[in-house]
Design an enzyme around this catalytic site. Structure first.
Site, PDB file in Angstrom:
ATOM      1  N   CYS A 114      14.800 -39.499  43.520  1.00 22.31           N
ATOM      2  CA  CYS A 114      15.630 -40.671  43.841  1.00 22.31           C
ATOM      3  C   CYS A 114      14.824 -41.794  44.505  1.00 22.31           C
ATOM      4  O   CYS A 114      15.231 -42.949  44.471  1.00 22.31           O
ATOM      5  CB  CYS A 114      16.801 -40.262  44.721  1.00 22.31           C
ATOM      6  SG  CYS A 114      17.903 -39.097  43.891  1.00 22.31           S
ATOM      7  N   HIS A 248      19.713 -47.028  47.776  1.00 16.63           N
ATOM      8  CA  HIS A 248      19.907 -45.964  46.789  1.00 16.63           C
ATOM      9  C   HIS A 248      21.377 -45.568  46.824  1.00 16.63           C
ATOM     10  O   HIS A 248      21.958 -45.395  47.901  1.00 16.63           O
ATOM     11  CB  HIS A 248      19.006 -44.779  47.137  1.00 16.63           C
ATOM     12  CG  HIS A 248      19.279 -43.574  46.292  1.00 16.63           C
ATOM     13  ND1 HIS A 248      19.391 -43.651  44.925  1.00 16.63           N
ATOM     14  CD2 HIS A 248      19.476 -42.267  46.617  1.00 16.63           C
ATOM     15  CE1 HIS A 248      19.639 -42.438  44.440  1.00 16.63           C
ATOM     16  NE2 HIS A 248      19.696 -41.594  45.444  1.00 16.63           N
ATOM     17  N   ASN A 278      25.319 -41.260  41.461  1.00 12.80           N
ATOM     18  CA  ASN A 278      23.898 -41.267  41.816  1.00 12.80           C
ATOM     19  C   ASN A 278      23.062 -41.178  40.533  1.00 12.80           C
ATOM     20  O   ASN A 278      23.037 -40.128  39.888  1.00 12.80           O
ATOM     21  CB  ASN A 278      23.617 -40.068  42.741  1.00 12.80           C
ATOM     22  CG  ASN A 278      22.164 -40.003  43.184  1.00 12.80           C
ATOM     23  OD1 ASN A 278      21.315 -40.726  42.668  1.00 12.80           O
ATOM     24  ND2 ASN A 278      21.887 -39.127  44.126  1.00 12.80           N
TER      25      ASN A 278
HETATM   26  C1  LIG Z   1      27.689 -33.068  48.660  1.00 16.13           C
HETATM   27  C2  LIG Z   1      28.580 -33.568  49.782  1.00 16.13           C
HETATM   28  C3  LIG Z   1      29.477 -34.686  49.280  1.00 16.13           C
HETATM   29  C4  LIG Z   1      29.458 -32.416  50.248  1.00 16.13           C
HETATM   30  O1  LIG Z   1      30.259 -32.822  51.319  1.00 16.13           O
HETATM   31  P1  LIG Z   1      30.398 -31.897  52.608  1.00 16.13           P
HETATM   32  O2  LIG Z   1      31.392 -32.541  53.487  1.00 16.13           O
HETATM   33  O3  LIG Z   1      29.033 -31.652  53.141  1.00 16.13           O
HETATM   34  O4  LIG Z   1      31.039 -30.624  51.984  1.00 16.13           O
HETATM   35  P2  LIG Z   1      30.518 -29.106  52.020  1.00 16.13           P
HETATM   36  O5  LIG Z   1      29.341 -28.948  51.104  1.00 16.13           O
HETATM   37  O6  LIG Z   1      30.373 -28.665  53.419  1.00 16.13           O
HETATM   38  O7  LIG Z   1      31.756 -28.401  51.355  1.00 16.13           O
HETATM   39  C5  LIG Z   1      33.058 -28.486  51.950  1.00 16.13           C
HETATM   40  C6  LIG Z   1      34.021 -27.795  51.044  1.00 16.13           C
HETATM   41  O8  LIG Z   1      34.239 -28.567  49.855  1.00 16.13           O
HETATM   42  C7  LIG Z   1      34.056 -27.742  48.713  1.00 16.13           C
HETATM   43  N1  LIG Z   1      33.534 -28.563  47.613  1.00 16.13           N
HETATM   44  C8  LIG Z   1      32.245 -28.813  47.269  1.00 16.13           C
HETATM   45  N2  LIG Z   1      32.211 -29.619  46.196  1.00 16.13           N
HETATM   46  C9  LIG Z   1      33.495 -29.873  45.857  1.00 16.13           C
HETATM   47  C10 LIG Z   1      34.095 -30.634  44.839  1.00 16.13           C
HETATM   48  N3  LIG Z   1      33.377 -31.321  43.927  1.00 16.13           N
HETATM   49  N4  LIG Z   1      35.430 -30.686  44.792  1.00 16.13           N
HETATM   50  C11 LIG Z   1      36.200 -30.014  45.679  1.00 16.13           C
HETATM   51  N5  LIG Z   1      35.672 -29.271  46.666  1.00 16.13           N
HETATM   52  C12 LIG Z   1      34.338 -29.203  46.756  1.00 16.13           C
HETATM   53  C13 LIG Z   1      33.064 -26.688  49.160  1.00 16.13           C
HETATM   54  O9  LIG Z   1      33.162 -25.536  48.335  1.00 16.13           O
HETATM   55  C14 LIG Z   1      33.528 -26.411  50.568  1.00 16.13           C
HETATM   56  O10 LIG Z   1      34.633 -25.564  50.528  1.00 16.13           O
HETATM   57  P3  LIG Z   1      34.798 -24.401  51.618  1.00 16.13           P
HETATM   58  O11 LIG Z   1      34.914 -25.125  52.935  1.00 16.13           O
HETATM   59  O12 LIG Z   1      36.056 -23.731  51.178  1.00 16.13           O
HETATM   60  O13 LIG Z   1      33.572 -23.564  51.524  1.00 16.13           O
HETATM   61  C15 LIG Z   1      27.746 -34.075  50.991  1.00 16.13           C
HETATM   62  O14 LIG Z   1      27.109 -32.994  51.621  1.00 16.13           O
HETATM   63  C16 LIG Z   1      26.737 -35.079  50.598  1.00 16.13           C
HETATM   64  O15 LIG Z   1      27.075 -36.158  50.178  1.00 16.13           O
HETATM   65  N6  LIG Z   1      25.424 -34.750  50.740  1.00 16.13           N
HETATM   66  C17 LIG Z   1      24.370 -35.617  50.323  1.00 16.13           C
HETATM   67  C18 LIG Z   1      24.208 -35.431  48.863  1.00 16.13           C
HETATM   68  C19 LIG Z   1      23.349 -36.482  48.242  1.00 16.13           C
HETATM   69  O16 LIG Z   1      23.604 -37.632  48.395  1.00 16.13           O
HETATM   70  N7  LIG Z   1      22.335 -36.026  47.518  1.00 16.13           N
HETATM   71  C20 LIG Z   1      21.455 -36.848  46.793  1.00 16.13           C
HETATM   72  C21 LIG Z   1      20.485 -37.520  47.714  1.00 16.13           C
HETATM   73  S1  LIG Z   1      19.280 -38.299  46.764  1.00 16.13           S
END
Ligand SMILES: CC(C)(COP(=O)(O)OP(=O)(O)OC[C@H]1O[C@@H](n2cnc3c(N)ncnc32)[C@H](O)[C@@H]1OP(=O)(O)O)[C@@H](O)C(=O)NCCC(=O)NCCS
Length: 321
Positions: A114, A248, A278
């Site tokens: 990225c 980004h 993304n």
């Molecule tokens: C990925 C992201 C949105 C997840 O959000 P989060 O608040 O951290 O959520 P978590 O991973 O802790 O998951 C929370 C819950 O949502 C669930 N979940 C994950 N993806 C899901 C989806 N697409 N739809 C519904 N539920 C989802 C998980 O299973 C988890 O459930 P649980 O509590 O029953 O185990 C967040 O971590 C994020 O944006 N991270 C950065 C990612 C990024 O930008 N990467 C690229 C950088 S270049």
């Protein structure tokens, strides 16, 4: 007067097919509400079989050349930032060179996921300033849909496909025009936080994106705020001098948190994550092209670009358009 890299034109290209969150929810256990609330994403474009990193990159490059008023024959350097090349080799940059009909020049790919466009821009800036070429095409192009695990709801909802390109030309200008500063970073000890579980030298397969979302989120806000502080210190200007920040486009919450740390109002932030998701190395040049074409970014504006991605890698650039 100093020889500097000047932004002469921008271009972008998106796959024909646009997919909404509701459409994705038919494929995996997710919802429009969850995706919008956690990420700000509403749509992403997904490449059809005839659309590749190479074809999308070439389309974006043609647009950028047109905007710059240059021909492919004028280009002395092509750098493609991608983590999803058409082939393991040759470099997608050489394939795009052939598609554009550009004669003998320097062409290679940069892999920094990225952050790839920031890395490519910084390399092009150095090469233009030191005289390796007079005109450069810097392209970010990706087809992440081909490396997503479509069973993994935690990653497949986050990414999209697309390409963005810029033409940079070396010109003798005053100290307040063109690319004014770039900063790049990498911390490889975090390479298993965001990676692809395959590759030619390990599994012999292409593999799928794997991510520890929360860890990535935490590092992204800290690293981006810090590198933005570094580039602004390099140019000796306060954050308040920034006309536009083109971040980004990974997650609206990361973008909002970073802007808040800098004290920048939301009106100065270019946001496309809702429409494109993304697109990895393509996201910054895609957003830049959009804001140039709709008239937000104008000649004379101070523009800051930033990105963070797998590796971890991250970087930022300041330019006077
Ligand atoms: C990925 C992201 C949105 C997840 O959000 P989060 O608040 O951290 O959520 P978590 O991973 O802790 O998951 C929370 C819950 O949502 C669930 N979940 C994950 N993806 C899901 C989806 N697409 N739809 C519904 N539920 C989802 C998980 O299973 C988890 O459930 P649980 O509590 O029953 O185990 C967040 O971590 C994020 O944006 N991270 C950065 C990612 C990024 O930008 N990467 C690229 C950088 S270049």
């Amino acid at each position: 007067m100093t020889r500097r890299a000047i932004l002469k034109g921008t271009g972008s290209a998106l796959p024909r097919t646009r997919v909404s969150n509701d459409e994705l929810a038919k494929r995996v256990d997710t919802s429009d509400e969850w995706i919008v609330e956690r990420t700000g994403i509403r749509f992403r474009h997904i490449a059809e079989p005839d659309e590749t990193t190479g074809t999308l990159g070439a389309d974006a490059a043609r647009e950028a050349l047109k905007a710059a008023g240059l021909d492919a024959a004028d280009i002395g350097l092509i750098i493609v930032a991608t983590a999803t090349p058409d082939n393991t080799f040759p470099a997608t940059a050489t394939k795009i060179q052939a598609m554009l009909g550009a004669p003998d020049c320097i062409a290679f790919d940069v892999a920094a996921v990225c952050s790839g466009f920031l890395y490519a821009l910084s390399v092009a800036d150095s090469m233009l300033r030191t005289g390796a070429a007079n005109h450069a095409l810097v392209i970010g192009s990706e087809t992440f849909s081909r490396i997503l695990d479509w069973e993994d709801r935690a990653t497949c909802v986050l990414f999209g496909d697309g390409a963005g390109a810029v033409v940079l030309s070396a010109e003798e200008v005053g100290d307040d025009r063109g690319i004014l500063a770039t900063r790049l970073h990498a911390e490889g000890q975090y390479c298993d936080m965001l990676y692809v579980d395959g590759g030619p030298s390990t599994t012999g397969t292409v593999g799928h994106v794997r991510m520890q979302g929360r860890e990535v989120f935490r590092h992204a806000v800290t690293n981006l705020a810090s590198v933005l502080g570094e580039v602004m210190a390099d140019v000796g200007l306060p954050a308040d001098a920034i006309d536009w920040i083109v971040p980004h486009q990974a997650n609206k919450r990361i973008i909002d948190a970073t802007a808040k740390k800098l004290g920048l109002p939301a009106e100065r932030v270019v946001l496309t994550v809702d429409q494109h998701a993304n697109t990895s190395a393509a996201s910054v040049p895609l957003a830049l092209d959009l804001a140039v074409r709709d008239g937000r970014i104008k000649r004379g504006d101070l523009v800051v670009l930033e990105a963070m991605g797998g590796g971890f890698t991250w970087g930022a650039a300041v330019l006077r358009v």
